[in-house]
Design a protein around this motif. Sequence first.
Motif, PDB file in Angstrom:
ATOM      1  N   UNK B 215       0.704  -1.075  -0.006  1.00 56.18           N
ATOM      2  CA  UNK B 215       0.189   0.109  -0.069  1.00 56.18           C
ATOM      3  C   UNK B 215       0.800   1.159   0.030  1.00 56.18           C
ATOM      4  N   UNK B 216       1.822   1.287   0.713  1.00 56.67           N
ATOM      5  CA  UNK B 216       2.634   2.508   1.013  1.00 56.67           C
ATOM      6  C   UNK B 216       3.424   2.804  -0.499  1.00 56.67           C
ATOM      7  N   UNK B 217       3.807   1.708  -0.946  1.00 59.46           N
ATOM      8  CA  UNK B 217       4.514   1.969  -2.203  1.00 59.46           C
ATOM      9  C   UNK B 217       3.678   2.327  -3.342  1.00 59.46           C
ATOM     10  N   UNK B 218       2.732   1.464  -3.680  1.00 60.95           N
ATOM     11  CA  UNK B 218       1.832   1.666  -4.779  1.00 60.95           C
ATOM     12  C   UNK B 218       1.132   3.157  -4.543  1.00 60.95           C
ATOM     13  N   UNK B 219       0.817   3.541  -3.499  1.00 58.40           N
ATOM     14  CA  UNK B 219       0.100   4.720  -3.040  1.00 58.40           C
ATOM     15  C   UNK B 219       1.105   5.850  -3.375  1.00 58.40           C
ATOM     16  N   UNK B 220       2.134   5.845  -2.863  1.00 59.79           N
ATOM     17  CA  UNK B 220       3.017   6.939  -3.105  1.00 59.79           C
ATOM     18  C   UNK B 220       3.510   7.052  -4.528  1.00 59.79           C
ATOM     19  N   UNK B 221       3.448   6.069  -5.325  1.00 66.05           N
ATOM     20  CA  UNK B 221       3.805   5.937  -6.569  1.00 66.05           C
ATOM     21  C   UNK B 221       2.773   6.750  -7.464  1.00 66.05           C
TER      22      UNK B 221
END
Lengths: 98, 228
Positions: B215-221
């Motif tokens: 979630x953290x990676x995809x959301x921030x991308x």
Amino acid sequence: MSPDLLFALGAMAVVTYLCRAAGYFAMGYVPLTPRIEAWLESIPIATLGAVLAPALANGGLPELAGFAVALVVMRQTGHDFLAAGCAVAVVAIGRALI
Amino acid sequence: MHQISFIWSGLRTGVVAGAPFTAGVLPYGIAFGVLAGQAGLDLQAATAMSVTVFSGSAQFVALQVWSDPIPLAALLFAAFAMNARYVLYGAMLRPHLAGLSPARAYGSLFFMNDANWALLVKQGGSGRWDGAFLFGSGLIIYLSWVIGTVLGGGFGRIIAAPETFGLDFLLIAFFVTLLVGLWRGRRDVAPLVTAVAAALAVDWLAGGSWGVLAGGLLGSLVGAFRPR
């Protein structure tokens, strides 16, 4: 403390320090691009959402009520300890009732 | 480039400027100490984390994903994700602190946090830059964080059955307050929705702490590539 625990704590410390030092270091060579800046700015929000969602999905009605209370009180007052305290109280009462 | 000094008076000014923030940091440290005990970290481990990591939000997320065996990837991601803003803070300080010796600059950066970075920027606005200010204001906040952790970790053990009082929810409640505090409006909607969806999906599929990572990676991308 076990070796695994020591390693984990040490690695967390290193990663955190690198965050503190990396921008300062890099700016001595190249400026950050707007895209990287936008990415770095979006990470905390996304991560908190990713932490909260499963925790709330696995919770019951008291936890959802606590979430709503924390959200509303924080938005209205901007006071973090007040918001967290109200939310905890609501969860405790909710669990006692249900 | 500014004239930059690193002097005793700058350190003292920093300590005085940072002192009011200890009133807010100390209770947070106590809360961390208590919650760390609930998450299964003993007093030693919680204190060691506060001494070496010194990052409230990252340490709270670490507690949320803490389990046995230790989820190293999720812990490191938490450390990076909640401190990524420091990369920007440091970048902004570079032009002002560039006159410092590397030892002083990189030593002071260990103590950089939201409060003393903002203090330094404000102080610099009046044209006075002293490198020791960041160190001094960070040091006093650091000490109150560590002392709070020890107090909370010590007293926290007294509380039996924390679920009865809803205390286990305190961590979640803190995340909500952090989220509200960081919220910047409409541009955060897409990253947040993406993160929530990805975290729920991956949590359902893989469990553990992988949802936080995904979630953290995809959301921030999504945040990085949104059209502007």
